[in-house]
Design an enzyme around this catalytic site. Structure first.
Site, PDB file in Angstrom:
ATOM      1  N   ASP A  55     -12.752 -55.660  27.670  1.00 11.93           N
ATOM      2  CA  ASP A  55     -13.383 -54.264  27.310  1.00 11.93           C
ATOM      3  C   ASP A  55     -14.309 -53.988  26.196  1.00 11.93           C
ATOM      4  OD1 ASP A  55     -11.252 -51.939  28.508  1.00 11.93           O
ATOM      5  OD2 ASP A  55     -12.591 -51.326  26.856  1.00 11.93           O
ATOM      6  N   TYR A 176     -22.315 -39.083  37.572  1.00  9.81           N
ATOM      7  CA  TYR A 176     -21.480 -40.171  38.038  1.00  9.81           C
ATOM      8  C   TYR A 176     -21.419 -40.275  39.435  1.00  9.81           C
ATOM      9  CZ  TYR A 176     -16.504 -41.980  38.137  1.00  9.81           C
ATOM     10  OH  TYR A 176     -15.381 -42.809  38.062  1.00  9.81           O
ATOM     11  N   LYS A 180     -21.984 -44.028  41.130  1.00  7.20           N
ATOM     12  CA  LYS A 180     -20.718 -44.531  42.200  1.00  7.20           C
ATOM     13  C   LYS A 180     -21.318 -44.826  43.653  1.00  7.20           C
ATOM     14  CE  LYS A 180     -17.141 -45.259  39.344  1.00  7.20           C
ATOM     15  NZ  LYS A 180     -16.742 -46.484  39.061  1.00  7.20           N
ATOM     16  N   ALA A 209      -6.748 -41.181  40.594  1.00  8.34           N
ATOM     17  CA  ALA A 209      -5.688 -41.919  39.822  1.00  8.34           C
ATOM     18  C   ALA A 209      -5.689 -41.659  38.474  1.00  8.34           C
ATOM     19  CB  ALA A 209      -6.502 -43.737  40.164  1.00  8.34           C
TER      20      ALA A 209
END
Length: 268
Positions: A55, A176, A180, A209
């Site tokens: 990360d 975004y 994607k 999510a």
């Protein structure tokens, strides 16, 4: 027992591990914290894998490593900070995994960056930053993984994290969505190329999510709007997406490559 009936909005029952990834070694990007990456690390460990989590947030990464190592054993968990926009850090991550475990079997590319801005207001910097983390970062990690697997000759599995926004329009998400959609196209091409040396490449495409930290920074109005689109009347738990990643990483998906699997209950 937890009520799992569709449409009730209740949380599902957690699924226990079944040893689906016994003896495998995995690297998972953006795996600090309580999101999909963190849930995937936990599910992989529960399924018997050894994991190296990475990360860009070093403090959260160290905390996640300590928590998982305490539960599953220090020999099963390791961590290395990695900013996927930096090619040298990506190379260092894959070299570290190979040296620590003598090989690599599974790669989960979860790193991504969002944001909200209408196109008329979006700056070049906003556009480029989201594309560099979400698409270019995935490309760098897929390339590193394919090179490792091709050289080792042992085959392997790559799972990328896409999004339903790559298919469906949502205002304020042009950067975004483009990133994607690019991850989806990259997955399909990498799946075809990797098949020549025994590598499978697939992707998950979640809709909504959420986890406690993300809920705190999402307005109640937006959360209500997004949840209303879901047939089950609730958002997905991160581990529900992780379960599908386990499926794609494991033996039950042995004939799948270049596929993008929707993890969504959104109405058509």
């Amino acid at each position: 027992m937890t009520d799992n009936k569709p449409g009730t909005g209740s949380k599902p029952q957690y699924v226990k591990g079944h040893g689906l990834l016994d003896g495998r070694t995995a690297v998972i990007t953006a795996a600090a914290g309580a999101g999909i990456g963190g849930a995937t690390a936990r599910r992989f460990l529960e399924e018997g894998a050894s994991v190296v989590i990475s990360d860009a947030h070093e403090r959260r990464l160290a905390e996640s490593e300590a928590e998982l190592a305490k539960e599953f054993g220090a020999d099963k968990v390791a961590a290395l900070p990695c900013d996927v926009t930096d090619e040298s850090q990506v190379q260092a991550l894959f070299s570290y995994v190979a040296e620590r475990h003598g090989g690599l079997d599974l790669v989960v590319n979860n790193a991504g960056l969002g944001g909200t801005s209408d196109l008329v207001d979006m700056t070049d910097e906003q556009w480029s930053r989201v594309l560099d983390v979400t698409l270019n970062g995935t490309f760098r990690c897929v390339r590193a993984a394919l090179r490792h697997f091709k050289e080792s000759g042992s085959g392997g599995v790559i799972v990328n994290n896409a999004s339903v926004i790559g298919w469906r329009a949502q205002a304020g998400q042009a950067h975004y969505a483009a990133a994607k959609a690019g991850v989806m196209a990259l997955t399909r091409t990498a799946g075809i190329e990797g098949a020549a040396y025994g590598v499978r490449v697939n992707a998950v495409s979640p809709s909504l999510a959420m986890h406690p930290h993300l809920v705190k920074v999402t307005t109640p109005e937006l959360l209500e709007e997004l949840t209303a689109r879901e047939a089950f009347g609730r958002y997905a738990e991160p581990w529900e997406v992780a379960n599908v990643i386990v499926f794609l990483a494991g033996p039950y998906s042995s004939y799948m490559t270049g596929e993008v699997v929707s993890v969504s209950s959104q109405h058509a």
